[in-house]
Design a protein around this motif. Structure first.
Motif, short mmCIF file in Angstrom:
data_model
loop_
_atom_site.label_atom_id
_atom_site.label_comp_id
_atom_site.label_asym_id
_atom_site.label_seq_id
_atom_site.Cartn_x
_atom_site.Cartn_y
_atom_site.Cartn_z
N GLU A 98 23.94 -8.28 -49.97
CA GLU A 98 22.59 -8.75 -50.26
C GLU A 98 21.57 -8.12 -49.30
OE1 GLU A 98 20.03 -12.93 -50.19
OE2 GLU A 98 22.24 -12.97 -50.09
N GLU A 99 21.92 -8.08 -48.03
CA GLU A 99 20.97 -7.52 -47.05
C GLU A 99 20.83 -6.01 -47.20
OE1 GLU A 99 20.19 -8.81 -43.14
OE2 GLU A 99 21.93 -10.14 -43.13
N LEU A 100 21.94 -5.33 -47.45
CA LEU A 100 21.87 -3.87 -47.57
C LEU A 100 21.06 -3.44 -48.78
CD1 LEU A 100 25.55 -2.88 -46.65
CD2 LEU A 100 23.53 -2.74 -45.20
N GLN B 30 18.46 -4.58 -49.83
CA GLN B 30 17.02 -4.64 -49.55
C GLN B 30 16.48 -3.28 -49.13
OE1 GLN B 30 15.69 -7.97 -47.09
NE2 GLN B 30 17.62 -9.04 -47.52
N ALA B 31 17.38 -2.36 -48.73
CA ALA B 31 16.92 -1.05 -48.25
C ALA B 31 17.61 0.12 -48.94
CB ALA B 31 17.12 -0.94 -46.73
N GLN C 212 17.03 0.11 -43.14
CA GLN C 212 15.81 0.84 -43.48
C GLN C 212 15.85 2.30 -43.01
OE1 GLN C 212 12.61 -1.51 -41.87
NE2 GLN C 212 12.96 -3.22 -43.27
N HIS D 92 19.40 -5.83 -42.84
CA HIS D 92 18.37 -5.27 -43.73
C HIS D 92 17.36 -4.42 -42.95
CE1 HIS D 92 16.40 -9.02 -42.40
NE2 HIS D 92 15.27 -8.35 -42.57
N LYS D 93 17.20 -4.73 -41.66
CA LYS D 93 16.28 -3.93 -40.84
C LYS D 93 16.93 -2.61 -40.42
CE LYS D 93 13.59 -7.80 -39.09
NZ LYS D 93 13.12 -8.54 -37.90
N GLN E 34 19.10 -7.32 -37.55
CA GLN E 34 19.49 -7.81 -38.87
C GLN E 34 19.83 -6.62 -39.76
OE1 GLN E 34 19.67 -11.11 -39.90
NE2 GLN E 34 19.30 -11.68 -37.77
#
Length: 606
Positions: free
Chosen positions: A532-534, A536-537, A513, A509-510, A507
């Protein structure tokens, strides 16, 4: 392997030039009659050369040609034994090969020296001057064998460089034959079957073949390493005379032992005296030892239940020969022999699958778009193709202009997989050459897995030519190094989750990291979700770039920061041919590579 080089400094004013060459060439020693820093002093140049002529691979004289000639004249033997000798003037304008231009490599060495100094290499060898093949170097260059004597070779060279009528026989294929076809002189006619050669119109036959022929004209045979010998024997079989017997049988079937590439057998026989004897007889071969599991399931012409009960396979010799050749062509099925009572042995010979002339499919990476960014090999594949099947709107049609006259050029944009397979197989079955042209590098989101599964299922010959990927084109267009010393050392190539699900561990967002440089393919249509996912990190101010149709005429690049990525894509109506790049490496100019650190040791100096 490094070559031992003697630089003989006749003119001391050229010492700086000699020292430069010493650094560039490596494994050099500078000799001078004068006591100079960094030089080994000798009392006499001629005495030194006489004592050391056989101890060095290469001699470079810097000074007058006359001194060079007088020094080496008493030592000269023949071109197959003499070292390379080059002479250059003390001003560094001209570099002249004097001895062993081809076999000793003096011609190529002169070119290398000239390139270092910005000088002119003066080459006088006739084949080099005319830009034609160096027949005496072909075997070494392509790993072939030849039994041709020096006298026979010289006669062939004379006919060849004088442009007499030459026929070229290529009844197998390898890298060497492909090069010969590509560089064919106008006075050489190529044939793929011995029976097709018009000997009444031929003065010299050059043949790259594992088959033995008796040509009615002078013939120069090169033996490619394409034959695979499988061997089986009774335990502790007496090996005396068996190698010679195998050679005799091979020759009676028109096969040259010089073309043997491997000797294969089962693990049960790996310590047999016969195997050791064969290895000693054919030093050019590689010994292949297979387990019973590796040989099981192979279809062979003469399966034996008795052999299976002892070894676990239905035929050792045939199975090993077939395995070593990659499922190639049968040339000699199981032969039985017994030269000493009770010492039974069997052998079989196959032709390497990759050497069999016939259809072939080359999967070629077209690069990101610019026709000049296809690899040299990729361009050559296009130039020889009988069918070019290219990936529709993803590959610029200009790339197909490299195709030869008469080639069929088709777009796969409106074909389903079965239609593509049917078309490629039609050409393949006719023994023709097919190029499947994919955008970028075909191994990155290239959808070639299904095609390879089809080729494998039908036992088709294929190969992949890699291409420049759009992530590399993006780095160039952004003038960015995608790794930052001690900060970012990884580049992630990935895609967002659309209709095709992503594995849980991948994913976005993982992956984000890690704070690596991320290159995100096929995701412009879902850019809001990607952003949105990016976020997150990555920090909102992380540099981003949306790269549209990289290297195409329509190329557009939009820079910004992560919090604005979706707006950038939407406002500019960017499509699926957009690569998204995220990370601090964009436009970064900080960080010093270890490559330029004062204590760094380069590989060639270690």
């Amino acid at each position: 392997m490094k070559e031992k080089t003697a630089i003989i400094l006749i003119s001391s004013q050229a010492l700086p030039m000699a020292q430069l060459l010493e650094k560039e060439l490596g494994d050099c020693t500078i000799f001078s009659q004068k006591a100079l820093d960094g030089c080994t002093q000798v009392a006499s140049y001629s005495e030194f050369v006489a004592a050391s002529f056989a101890a060095y691979d290469r001699f470079l004289f810097i000074g007058a040609m006359g001194i060079c000639v007088r020094c080496i004249a008493p030592c000269v033997s023949d071109k197959y034994a003499d070292p390379a000798v080059v002479c250059m003037d003390s001003t560094g304008q001209f570099v002249v090969p004097v001895l062993s231009g081809h076999v000793g490599g003096a011609n190529e060495w002169a070119r290398q020296i000239a390139a270092i100094l910005g000088a002119q290499a003066v080459i006088t060898t006739q084949s080099d001057c005319h830009g034609v093949w160096a027949l005496d170097l072909l075997a070494a260059r392509f790993g072939w064998q030849t039994a041709c004597s020096h006298e026979e070779m010289n006669r062939a060279i004379a006919r060849f460089v004088n442009q007499e009528r030459v026929s070229l026989l290529l009844d197998i294929k390898d890298k060497g034959t492909a090069w010969l076809e590509r560089t064919l002189p106008p006075y050489v006619k190529v044939y793929y079957h011995y029976a097709d050669i018009p000997f009444e119109e031929t003065d010299l036959l050059i043949a790259v073949t594992p088959y033995e022929y008796e040509a009615p004209v002078q013939a120069l045979y090169y033996r490619p390493q394409v034959l695979h010998l499988g061997v089986g024997c009774k335990k502790q079989c007496v090996p005396d005379g068996i190698a010679e017997y195998i050679e005799k049988v091979m020759r009676s079937h028109g096969l040259s032992p010089l073309s043997l590439a491997t000797v294969g057998t089962i693990e049960l026989k790996k310590d047999e005296p016969l195997l050791k004897a064969l290895r000693e007889r054919w030093k050019q071969t590689k010994v292949c030892i297979y387990s019973a599991e590796e040989l099981s399931g192979l279809e062979i012409p003469h399966p034996s239940q008795k052999v299976y009960e002892v070894t676990g396979v239905y035929g050792v010799a045939e199975s090993a020969a077939l395995k070593s050749s990659g499922g190639g062509k049968w040339l000699l099925d199981k032969q039985k022999g017994e030269l000493v009572t009770g010492s039974h042995f069997t052998f079989a010979v196959t032709l390497a699958a990759e050497a069999v002339r016939g259809g072939h499919i080359e999967i070629v990476g077209a690069g990101p778009g610019d026709p000049e960014l296809i690899s040299v090999r990729g361009k050559r594949m296009l130039e020889k193709a009988d069918l070019v099947l290219y990936a529709g709107s993803l590959v610029p049609r200009e790339l197909t202009y490299y195709a030869k006259e008469g080639a069929v050029v088709r777009s796969s944009a409106h074909m389903d997989l079965q239609e593509q397979f049917t078309l490629m197989k039609e050409f393949y079955d006719r023994g023709l050459f097919v190029v499947r042209l994919h955008t970028g590098d075909p191994c990155i989101y290239g959808a070639i897995q299904e095609q390879m599964a089809f080729f494998d299922a039908y036992g088709m010959s294929y190969h992949i030519t890699p291409g420049i990927s759009s992530f590399q084109a993006a780095a160039a267009a952004l003038r960015s190094q995608f790794t930052i010393p001690e900060k970012v050392q990884s580049i992630i190539l990935t895609r967002g989750e659309g209709r095709t699900p992503m594995p849980e561990k991948e994913q976005l967002h993982k992956l984000a990291q890690s704070q690596s440089t991320m290159c995100i393919y096929l995701s412009a249509s879902i850019v809001e979700k990607v952003q949105e996912e990016l976020l997150q990190a990555y920090p909102p101010e992380t540099p981003v770039a949306a790269c549209y149709k990289l290297t195409w005429k329509e190329e557009k690049i939009y820079r910004g920061v992560l919090k604005d990525l979706a707006r950038i894509v939407r406002d500019n109506h960017l499509t699926l041919t957009t690569l998204l790049v995220v990370g601090e490496a964009i436009d970064n100019r900080k960080g010093l590579s270890r490559l330029y650190a004062s204590d760094f040791t380069h590989l060639f100096r270690s």
